[in-house]
Design a protein around this motif. Structure first.
Motif, short mmCIF file in Angstrom:
data_model
loop_
_atom_site.label_atom_id
_atom_site.label_comp_id
_atom_site.label_asym_id
_atom_site.label_seq_id
_atom_site.Cartn_x
_atom_site.Cartn_y
_atom_site.Cartn_z
N ILE A 58 -0.80 8.01 3.15
CA ILE A 58 -0.43 6.62 2.88
C ILE A 58 -1.08 6.14 1.58
O ILE A 58 -0.50 5.35 0.85
N THR A 64 2.09 10.45 6.12
CA THR A 64 3.37 9.74 6.10
C THR A 64 4.36 10.28 7.12
O THR A 64 5.11 9.51 7.73
N VAL A 124 -1.86 -1.79 6.00
CA VAL A 124 -2.86 -0.76 5.74
C VAL A 124 -4.21 -1.46 5.75
O VAL A 124 -4.41 -2.43 5.01
N VAL A 153 2.93 -0.84 4.16
CA VAL A 153 3.99 0.14 3.95
C VAL A 153 5.14 -0.20 4.88
O VAL A 153 4.94 -0.65 6.00
#
Length: 142
Positions: A3, A89, A106, A116
């Motif tokens: 991420i 991810t 996040v 995200v």
């Protein structure tokens, strides 16, 4: 891919809102920034919730036009699923799909550090696949 790489590419800017803001203000914010969700944070920057277009629509279904006068705190999702920069991810893509979650804040040390979306994850994966394809084509053409 982690991420942290997604955040590095897209940036760490997150549109936030307070739980006391009206839904009318939230709607304007979502339209202005062309986004589908905003993270609800407290004064210290800790995540309190997330509020999305879906939450607004559900509130409209129950309260009708009066929803615009309701506060974000009344319609937000307080049990927020979050991730950390070290998360993978591919794992998050599966989790987001299974849980039907489109946005993940996040968090680093209890504070909001980015967001995200499922679109960010899909774009990252497509970029990875294109790179792999290009490398394979290059290898075959040698």
């Amino acid at each position: 891919m982690r991420i942290s790489e997604v955040i590095r590419r897209k940036g760490d800017r997150v549109v936030t809102v307070s739980r006391g803001a009206s839904v009318a203000d939230l709607i304007e914010m979502l339209v202005e920034h062309r986004i589908g969700a905003a993270v609800v944070i407290d004064a210290s920057g800790a995540v309190e919730g997330i509020v999305s277009e879906r939450d607004v629509v559900l509130a409209l279904r129950h309260a009708g036009p009066a929803t615009r006068e309701v506060t974000v705190g009344e319609i937000m999702t307080a049990d927020v699923m979050t991730c950390v920069p070290e998360d993978d991810t591919e794992t998050l893509a599966r989790t987001m799909t299974e849980k039907r979650v489109r946005h993940l804040p996040v968090v680093v040390d209890g504070r909001l550090a980015g967001i995200v979306s499922i679109g960010d994850i899909v774009k990252q994966r497509l970029d990875e696949l294109q790179l792999e394809r290009d490398e394979l084509v290059s290898y075959v053409q040698r």
